[in-house]
Design a protein around this motif. Structure first.
Motif, PDB file in Angstrom:
ATOM      1  N   MET A 153      39.427  43.969  48.771  1.00  0.00           N
ATOM      2  CA  MET A 153      38.850  42.708  46.873  1.00  0.00           C
ATOM      3  C   MET A 153      38.397  43.563  45.906  1.00  0.00           C
ATOM      4  SD  MET A 153      39.682  39.407  46.331  1.00  0.00           S
ATOM      5  CE  MET A 153      39.933  38.026  48.016  1.00  0.00           C
ATOM      6  N   ALA A 154      37.042  43.468  46.378  1.00  0.00           N
ATOM      7  CA  ALA A 154      36.761  44.892  44.710  1.00  0.00           C
ATOM      8  C   ALA A 154      38.007  45.459  44.603  1.00  0.00           C
ATOM      9  CB  ALA A 154      35.827  45.489  45.707  1.00  0.00           C
ATOM     10  N   TYR A 155      39.036  46.277  45.185  1.00  0.00           N
ATOM     11  CA  TYR A 155      39.068  47.061  44.211  1.00  0.00           C
ATOM     12  C   TYR A 155      40.582  46.995  44.280  1.00  0.00           C
ATOM     13  CZ  TYR A 155      43.242  50.549  44.523  1.00  0.00           C
ATOM     14  OH  TYR A 155      44.055  51.865  44.185  1.00  0.00           O
ATOM     15  N   ARG A 156      41.376  45.647  44.084  1.00  0.00           N
ATOM     16  CA  ARG A 156      42.662  45.213  43.737  1.00  0.00           C
ATOM     17  C   ARG A 156      41.483  44.073  42.257  1.00  0.00           C
ATOM     18  NH1 ARG A 156      44.054  43.040  49.192  1.00  0.00           N
ATOM     19  NH2 ARG A 156      42.255  41.234  48.377  1.00  0.00           N
ATOM     20  N   GLN A 157      40.545  43.853  42.637  1.00  0.00           N
ATOM     21  CA  GLN A 157      39.887  43.224  41.212  1.00  0.00           C
ATOM     22  C   GLN A 157      39.348  44.692  39.970  1.00  0.00           C
ATOM     23  OE1 GLN A 157      36.224  41.919  42.127  1.00  0.00           O
ATOM     24  NE2 GLN A 157      37.159  39.621  43.128  1.00  0.00           N
ATOM     25  N   GLU A 160      42.843  44.964  38.812  1.00  0.00           N
ATOM     26  CA  GLU A 160      43.721  44.191  37.347  1.00  0.00           C
ATOM     27  C   GLU A 160      42.864  44.090  36.128  1.00  0.00           C
ATOM     28  OE1 GLU A 160      42.397  40.681  39.329  1.00  0.00           O
ATOM     29  OE2 GLU A 160      44.138  40.826  40.491  1.00  0.00           O
ATOM     30  N   HIS A 161      41.477  44.637  36.479  1.00  0.00           N
ATOM     31  CA  HIS A 161      40.907  45.108  35.183  1.00  0.00           C
ATOM     32  C   HIS A 161      41.012  46.223  34.107  1.00  0.00           C
ATOM     33  CE1 HIS A 161      37.667  42.081  35.506  1.00  0.00           C
ATOM     34  NE2 HIS A 161      37.249  42.654  37.063  1.00  0.00           N
TER      35      HIS A 161
END
Length: 596
Positions: A153-157, A160-161
């Protein structure tokens, strides 16, 4: 009702077997330990977990079985503490270390209390335990899966950033390009408005029939034809002359200086005797080493023929004597037994004979153990050890013999004798103690000379191995020597003050005898290093180059049309009043420069 009462009576009668079956089929390990430390019950599950056989454990002391087992410290301490501190029940997790693996046990402590006398004192300790290692691994796996999901989840965020940042960076780059374009346009307009040649060259051009110098005379300009010239750059340094190589002369052994046959700064020839070491201590050590070698050799030879040695013969005789005496005493005991059965001797006489037999049997057992011990002293391990000791003794003796042969130290090459190198060293003298490997002196090879200089960090980047060097000196004004850079230090020497300094070594070309006689190690010298040379350099006046941002331009006369054009060039080295053009200009080109 009678039927139920009968069934209940039957279950009561077989309740010990039922309890035993229940205990044997439990998945948890159960150990019942009396307060005296004896294991009363040990079910099969406990045997599987602890790798023990229940039948071999029951009836034995807990401390005897578990205190000596490696990896069971936590489990043993918990159980023994429960036995000593009675009434302290509870559950705890301990770790077993078995076969290189860790095993987690959940251990519960409880007590059996007597109901017969009505007292509350415990009579035994119940230790129940189960292996929770796999449960722990499952928990850890679930935790890892949960952490992996959080990371995804953190990697996907983050992705996106990053996409948002790329969009914002593209917008910033576009804005920056627009601003730079505005400034470049304004600069070009300003330069063209201020260029004195703009109106004349662009509007009318240059007449091919009329020389440019006369055409631009009113404006203070002239033309110059560019021709190849020689350009060279040098760096001047102050250095010190030194032998082109030095060789350390070290002490081959730990000893004392017996005699010194040289003086520092003296010229010596290869093979010349320099130092004699005191060999009295070395001789004593060599004698001790020879004695140790002889002892080791005798021991090794004795063990090679151990079965025939005197010690084995003595042990064999003692064992045979004890065997014969035991056999004789056995015969006496058999006769006494027969006489006692016939009633011919008293019981006390028989008992004395039996006691003598037992004593003789003990003597026989001791003689047998002694015989085996003596035989083992000549076994394979003993022979291997003796062989190793013999090899060590031989190597030590040969090493000391070699040291005695090296007590005289000769010059390894022809040259000048130098101090060992320490700034406060005064050299060596007779009677001085030296260690093995200690540097006693240095021999400087004067077949060639070198010069060593220190260079600051600004100039060191321009010096390379193989660059030509010219060497002069106040002490030898009639000589101008040539050499080559042979070493450039990659690390600066520590300086108390000022910028860091790097060592540069220059090796001079081979000297003739007349030159060598004028040079001495330690003389100061002036070094001129040629860091750049171009025999076909195209040089133009500095004022002729117009700089626009990062590019440089010249006004060049077109060879066919005679018109003046602005040409971009690439510059190289500069002098006080000129600059080298390395690209964009050819020999014979005419350039426009301001009038002097």
């Amino acid at each position: 009702m009678a039927h139920l009462r009968g069934a209940g009576q039957a279950m009561t009668d077989c309740s010990p077997d039922l309890r035993r079956d229940c205990l044997d089929n439990l998945l948890e390990g159960v150990i019942v330990i009396e307060l005296g430390g004896t294991i009363a019950m040990f079910n099969p599950a406990a045997g599987r977990i602890l790798d023990l056989f229940p039948d071999a454990v029951t009836g034995r002391a807990f401390a005897e079985l578990f205190m000596s087992r490696k990896g069971f410290e936590e489990f043993s301490d918990l159980v023994l503490d429960a036995i000593e501190n009675r009434g302290k029940a509870g559950r705890q997790v301990v770790t077993l270390h078995t076969g290189g693996e860790e095993q987690l046990l959940s251990v519960a402590i409880s007590y059996i209390r007597s109901r017969c006398d009505g007292s509350a004192e415990p009579t035994a300790v119940i230790v129940s335990f189960s292996d929770t290692s796999k449960i722990w691994e499952l928990c850890m796996a679930k935790a890892v899966d949960a952490q992996r999901g959080e990371l995804q989840m953190a990697y996907r965020q983050i992705e996106e950033h990053k996409a948002l940042l790329k969009k914002s960076q593209a917008a910033r780059v576009l804005a920056t390009v627009l601003v730079i374009g505005v400034f470049l346009g304004a600069g070009a307009y300003t330069w063209q408005s201020r260029n004195p040649l703009r109106d004349s060259f662009i509007a009318t051009g240059v007449d091919s029939e009329l020389p440019l110098a006369s055409a631009g005379a009113d404006e203070g300009l002239r033309t110059v034809t560019v021709e190849p010239q020689t350009l060279h750059r040098t760096i001047s340094l102050v250095g010190t002359l030194a032998p082109w190589r030095t060789l350390n002369v070290v002490s081959p052994v730990s000893s004392r200086i017996g005699a010194v046959h040289f003086q520092y700064d003296q010229l010596v020839k290869e093979g010349e005797l320099l130092i004699e070491l005191d060999t009295s201590e070395a001789n004593r050590e060599h004698r001790d080493a020879r004695v140790a070698y002889i002892d080791a050799l005798e021991k090794f030879e004795a063990l090679k023929n151990w079965e025939g040695s005197a010690e084995m013969a003595d042990a064999r005789r003692s064992f045979a004597r004890a065997s014969l005496e035991l056999k004789s005493q056995r015969n006496r005991l058999d006769r006494a037994t027969f006489l006692l059965d016939q009633g011919l001797i008293a019981t006390t006489e028989y008992e004395d004979t039996e006691q003598q037999y037992q004593n003789q049997k003990l003597d026989f057992d001791v003689a047998e153990l002694d015989f085996e011990a003596v035989r083992a002293r000549g076994g394979k391990d003993a022979r291997d050890r003796a062989e190793l000791e013999l090899g060590n003794a031989r190597e030590k003796m040969l090493e000391l013999e070699e040291n005695l042969q090296q007590s005289a130290i000769h010059a390894p090459l022809s040259g000048i004798v130098l101090l060992p190198g320490q700034s406060d060293s005064t050299g060596i003298a007779a009677g001085q103690s030296v260690e093995k490997g200690e540097v006693l002196l240095k021999i400087g090879d004067l077949a060639q000379m070198s010069a060593v200089a220190k260079v600051d960090e600004l100039d060191i980047v321009r010096i390379r191995n193989g660059q030509a060097v010219s060497v002069t000196g106040n002490a030898f004004p009639s000589l101008r020597l040539e050499g080559t850079v042979t070493h450039v230090s990659s690390q600066a020497k520590a300086q108390l003050q000022g910028a860091p300094k790097f060592d540069v070594t220059v090796t001079l070309d081979p000297l003739v005898t007349s030159q060598r006689e004028l040079l001495l190690a330690g003389m100061s010298s002036n070094l001129t290093i040629a860091v750049y040379r171009n025999d076909n350099a195209l040089l133009v006046p500095i004022d002729a180059v117009e700089q626009q941002g990062r590019s440089n331009h010249l006004l060049v006369v077109h060879p066919e049309t005679g018109e003046v054009e602005v040409r971009e060039v690439e510059i190289g080295n500069t002098t006080l009043n000129s600059v080298e053009i390395v690209a964009g200009l050819r020999p014979g080109d005419q350039i426009v420069i301001p009038e002097d």
